[in-house]
Motif scaffolding. Structure first.
Motif: not given
Length: 269
Positions: A205, A253-254, A256-258, A260-261
């Motif tokens: 991720n 990805l970093r 995007r995941n940051s 979303s989280a």
């Protein structure tokens, strides 16, 4: 009973780290021995194969060993003795340290063929350790750096080192490439290394540490092929492309995941 097992685990990790660092000191030639790049007939020298990284690439071992020593000391503290995450992570790291020392010995004694299964085993163990770090979040910034960050750096570099080691054995064994030229094989192997970097980024991720060390290694492959004694423009360009792709995918990805989280308290390395 559990306390005894935990104490043994902590001691094993600490001793393994000391063994690995001593082995690295000897392998560097600092104690009067033969530097790794000159051992085994120079099979791992910067100009030995088209995907050998340039000499400065090996400076990555300094932060890796520093991280491993820091982890070994940190995990030996009483607060980490019964920590479930360290119970799962400790022995894989200890095994990786012993395999690391064994790899150095195999090269120092000229056993190039033996070094390949050893480094392949090291890669498998590091994938195991990496998966453990993915299964749960670190509790604080210190754990993020010494555990997750160190495992990530270690894994990314060993991915490149494994490809270079296998190539060195093939070249030393007289492999002719089934009619393909050295440049073509170099491009294929670099592309595979880049693909591995992308897969690690996806699985992790967007973990930064593996991407940093893998990209570092590939960047020095590019430098060695474009400016060193063994020139190969195709291999050098392929390495640059691989670095760009790995970094782009990891950062994307970093981000995007940051998003979303939200804003997690502890950011994984």
């Amino acid at each position: 009973m559990n306390e005894t097992r935990d104490t043994v685990r902590q001691a094993v990790v600490l001793v393994s780290a000391i063994v690995a660092v001593v082995g690295a000191f000897i392998g560097s030639g600092a104690a009067g021995g033969t530097p790794i790049q000159d051992a085994a007939g120079g099979a791992l020298a910067a100009d030995a194969t088209p995907i050998a990284p340039g000499g400065p690439a090996f400076a990555i071992w300094t932060p890796i060993y520093a991280g491993l020593l820091a982890y070994a000391v940190w995990q030996s503290l009483p607060k980490q003795r019964a920590d479930e995450r360290q119970r799962r992570l400790g022995y894989p790291i200890a095994v990786s340290l012993i395999l690391n020392a064994a790899w150095i010995l195999s090269i120092q004694f000229g056993f190039l063929a033996a070094s390949v299964p050893i480094i392949a085993g090291l890669l498998v163990v590091l994938v195991w350790a990496f998966r453990i770090t993915l299964a749960s979040r670190p509790k604080n910034l210190v754990e993020t750096i010494v555990a997750d960050g160190t495992v990530g750096l270690y894994l990314g570099w060993v991915c490149v080192a494994t490809a270079a080691n296998i190539t060195a054995l093939l070249v030393a064994s007289g492999f002719r490439g089934f009619g393909l030229g050295a440049d073509a094989w170099a491009v294929v192997i670099v592309a595979v290394a880049g693909l591995v970097g992308v897969l690690v980024a996806i699985r992790g991720n967007g973990r930064l540490a593996p991407a940093v060390s893998l990209s570092w290694g590939l960047a020095w492959v590019a430098v060695a092929r474009l400016t060193g004694d063994l020139l190969s423009a195709p291999a050098g360009i392929a390495a640059i492309v691989a670095v760009v792709v790995v970094v782009f995918v990891t950062v994307a990805l970093r981000i995007r995941n940051s998003r979303s989280a939200g804003s997690p308290k502890v950011v994984s390395a």
